[in-house]
Design a protein around this motif. Structure first.
Motif, short mmCIF file in Angstrom:
data_model
loop_
_atom_site.label_atom_id
_atom_site.label_comp_id
_atom_site.label_asym_id
_atom_site.label_seq_id
_atom_site.Cartn_x
_atom_site.Cartn_y
_atom_site.Cartn_z
N ILE A 35 -4.04 1.61 -9.18
CA ILE A 35 -3.56 0.29 -9.61
C ILE A 35 -2.80 -0.29 -8.42
O ILE A 35 -1.76 0.23 -8.03
CB ILE A 35 -2.67 0.41 -10.86
N TYR A 36 -3.34 -1.34 -7.86
CA TYR A 36 -2.82 -1.89 -6.61
C TYR A 36 -2.10 -3.21 -6.88
O TYR A 36 -2.69 -4.15 -7.42
CB TYR A 36 -3.97 -2.12 -5.62
N THR A 37 -0.82 -3.26 -6.51
CA THR A 37 -0.03 -4.48 -6.74
C THR A 37 0.48 -5.09 -5.44
O THR A 37 1.29 -6.00 -5.47
CB THR A 37 1.18 -4.18 -7.66
N GLY A 38 0.00 -4.60 -4.32
CA GLY A 38 0.41 -5.16 -3.02
C GLY A 38 -0.44 -6.35 -2.63
O GLY A 38 -1.30 -6.80 -3.39
N PRO A 39 -0.25 -6.88 -1.41
CA PRO A 39 -1.05 -8.02 -0.94
C PRO A 39 -2.52 -7.65 -0.85
O PRO A 39 -2.88 -6.65 -0.24
CB PRO A 39 -0.46 -8.32 0.44
N ILE A 40 -3.35 -8.46 -1.45
CA ILE A 40 -4.78 -8.15 -1.51
C ILE A 40 -5.41 -8.16 -0.12
O ILE A 40 -6.31 -7.37 0.17
CB ILE A 40 -5.51 -9.11 -2.47
#
Length: 363
Positions: free
Chosen positions: A230-235
């Motif tokens: 689950i990635y919540t950093g800058p795309i």
């Protein structure tokens, strides 16, 4: 290391996912965060004067979503708080957003609700077609209100004059034709009684959640065996800026301690036309703390490496869509949150979004 879920980013999006996934005790969850703390931009801490400050600017929780309110209330008690903001205009401290009180104080009038409606209508300028944020403001509010409250503030906030900004930046200028000077009118409003950081700690206080701080996930991901990320950093960072770096607006914060019980009349005062900063926050007025000293924070919008606000123009939205197309094709990565979706969210919205994602993808 073997985990079921690798979560990149310990802001409210990542923490909500972690909490919900951890309710299945068989799930092993690892959160990786590049900063030295959890909580994202909602992180708060006590300074040398024992005043609880919001390190990344004031965060006032407000929502009409009872599900989100009830969910977060598992992890914190709330201090009742009704946020009020003043704007320093023409030498006066005037309530924002624009209400009947604002207009009467600014123009030294005694309008009724109906007279205010007529006054705003008389100020509007017909702009056809609408091509910029300036056009929106002139069409909705007229030149005087636009120049006093919005023109210079928007320029400071984005580093671009409103006539060069997409209409979406000032999509509308809301008016309240009553005397309610609260900044928010949501049903649920408050500040976590022990602070946002304590609330966030409670969210991940489970034996099957581990946290790794001060770490760029790219430095360790090859050593982690995970089922889903689950990635919540800058795309754009996820894809090594393959199509170029997305543009963000950043903020520089300056803290000042003062030997007085109160520095200003309200928790937040906007300065649309004076100084280089956009606003001053006095945190004691948010937390309700008492003491002979106070701490204020000045905010200076800037171009910097720390991404705060996705740049809301067509050019950068089109670049984001190139990254989104790649993200949509990923099989075991979920992109969620403000930075991963290149979209500004309020706190309640990121929690709600994570809860909805969880229901759709994991239940």
């Amino acid at each position: 290391m073997k985990v079921n879920y690798l979560i990149v980013g310990a802001g409210l999006t990542g923490l909500t996912f972690a909490n919900l996934l951890a309710q299945n005790e068989n799930n092993k969850i690892l959160i990786i965060e590049k900063r030295h703390h959890i909580g994202g931009n909602a992180y708060d801490s006590y300074n040398a004067n024992h005043i609880l400050i919001h390190n990344y600017g004031p965060h006032i929780f407000h929502t009409n979503n009872q599900t989100v309110w009830d969910y977060l209330s598992q992890f914190t008690e709330w201090c009742d708080y009704q946020h009020r903001v003043l704007s320093f205009v023409d030498g006066q401290f005037i309530p924002m957003p624009i209400t009947l009180e604002t207009i009467n104080q600014l123009y030294n009038t005694n309008f009724s609700q109906f007279e205010m409606v007529d006054f705003i209508e008389s100020q509007k300028e017909s702009v056809v077609p609408i091509k910029s944020s300036e056009d929106v403001a002139l069409n909705n509010a007229g030149r005087d209100i636009y120049e006093k409250f919005f023109m210079n503030y928007t320029t400071k906030q984005w580093g671009v004059v409103p006539s060069e900004l997409d209409p979406a930046v000032i999509s509308r200028i809301p008016f309240r034709f009553n005397r309610d000077t609260r900044y928010f009118t949501d049903r649920y409003q408050g500040i976590p009684k022990a602070g946002y950081t304590k609330m966030c700690e409670q969210m991940i206080d489970r034996p099957n959640i581990k946290v790794m701080l001060n770490t760029d996930y790219k430095e360790v991901r090859d050593a982690i065996d995970y089922d889903k990320m689950i990635y919540t950093g800058p795309i754009d960072y996820f894809y090594d800026h393959q199509f170029g770096k997305l543009k963000y607006r950043s903020v520089r914060f300056e803290m000042e301690d003062h030997d007085c019980e109160s520095f200003q009349k309200s928790a937040v005062v906007n300065y649309p036309n004076d100084y280089d900063f956009t606003r001053i926050t006095e945190y004691k007025k948010i937390t309700g703390q008492q003491g002979r000293k106070t701490t204020i924070m000045k905010e200076f919008p800037c171009d910097g490496e720390e991404p705060f606000y996705p740049f809301p123009t067509k050019e950068w939205q089109e670049l984001y869509l190139l990254y989104k197309a790649k993200a949509d094709a990923e099989k075991n990565v979920i992109f969620a949150g403000r930075l991963a979706e290149y979209r500004y969210y309020n706190m309640d919205a990121v929690v709600d979004q994570a809860m909805r994602f969880f229901e759709m993808r994991f239940l």
